[in-house]
Design a protein around this motif. Sequence first.
Motif, mmCIF file in Angstrom:
data_model
loop_
_atom_site.group_PDB
_atom_site.id
_atom_site.type_symbol
_atom_site.label_atom_id
_atom_site.label_comp_id
_atom_site.label_asym_id
_atom_site.label_seq_id
_atom_site.Cartn_x
_atom_site.Cartn_y
_atom_site.Cartn_z
ATOM 1 N N ARG A 132 0.830 -1.204 0.000
ATOM 2 C CA ARG A 132 0.000 0.000 0.000
ATOM 3 C C ARG A 132 0.864 1.253 0.000
ATOM 4 N NH1 ARG A 132 -3.266 -1.455 3.919
ATOM 5 N NH2 ARG A 132 -2.578 -0.134 5.628
ATOM 6 N N GLN A 152 1.060 4.072 -2.941
ATOM 7 C CA GLN A 152 0.786 5.482 -2.677
ATOM 8 C C GLN A 152 1.733 6.369 -3.474
ATOM 9 O OE1 GLN A 152 1.134 5.901 1.566
ATOM 10 N NE2 GLN A 152 -0.662 4.638 1.999
ATOM 11 N N GLU A 164 -2.497 7.683 4.093
ATOM 12 C CA GLU A 164 -2.662 7.644 2.642
ATOM 13 C C GLU A 164 -3.023 9.017 2.092
ATOM 14 O OE1 GLU A 164 -5.876 5.237 0.148
ATOM 15 O OE2 GLU A 164 -4.392 3.911 1.080
#
Length: 387
Positions: A176, A180, A203
């Motif tokens: 993740r 990003q 995020e």
Amino acid sequence: MAAGEFAESGADLQLEGIRKTFPGFTAIEELDLLIPAGSFFALLGPSGCGKTTTLRLVAGLEDPTAGRILIGGQDVTSVKPHKRPVNTVFQSYALFPHMSVIENVEFGLKRRRVADAATKAHEALRLVELDHVAARRPSQLSGGQQQRVALARAIVNRPALLLLDEPLGALDLKLRRQMQLELKSIQAEVGLTFLHVTHDQEEAMTMADTVAVMNHGRIEQLGSPQELYELPKTGFVASFLGQSNLFPATVESAAGGMITARTAGGVVAMPQERAVVSTGAITVGIRPEKLRLLSEEPPRDGLENVLGPGRIVDVSFAGASTQYILEIPGLGEVTVFEQNMVFGSVFTPGSEVWVAWRREHTFGLDAAARVEAAEAVAAADPDGEAA
């Protein structure tokens, strides 16, 4: 309006007086928002705050109860979803399992009879560094690769606006974080307008140029990630976007650009421009990493706020930093993050300490901020579903 009208760049998105009600509740109270063309905008908030409803309104999957939606200056409020210059990337990827990667990316182009569909699809796959797996099926790819294919399929249509609905939620933490950075890089390269809906604070701050924190169908605060983090305006923002120590206090004076306030643990000061109120009851705020722990009471030099003494009640090692929780009589628990510069913790449970921080790092909120902060902590559930 055809998506091809914005072949080279994104368009701005404007929401005017948007309200959305469902039987029994109101999802969006009243929303006015302008997202500039070519920007990476994040709508951040907990489950049930109205952020995904907002995205569905922009996509045309829901109709507003009141208000207008404009893309590139054109009113699309009544335009059917497939006629809006918008594409959406979902958390679930939504790839066709029976098609190859290249066929998935070509799909929208072929439906619109776009010339050189294969060439454009390969260009989009090269952009996400997956042209070498063009012949594979989605089931033969990792989760991160599938997400990049979904992104390529959306970008290849050159929409004016790309909607990202919790796009990285199904990925593991390491992947993740990698995605990003890749998404931010891709957005800068293609120049489209990205509207990213997420409940993940890190995020939003990592990827977006501008973040809007949403709560109960309203935008609590809007600004750059740094602005929202360093100078929150409400208790909800202060505690949903990172952690904050919040102390009840009463303003004693406001002069010379500084506010002096008395807490149960002592007097603190802050620049007047960093406080939303300057008289009466106030909530004093400070981020945990701004604090210093000291084994002896420091001199009062007028540059720092000092509270204490207190006692360490918990120590948690977190890799790059150590979290200390101390108890100060009258104030309760105070959280401190200290960067790990030496091996092992500097302080141990039971140690008597003072805490100090530079006055310019302090912020002042209204008296209700601590109640709002408690709501934010309860709402910040990483496993909750977007709403």
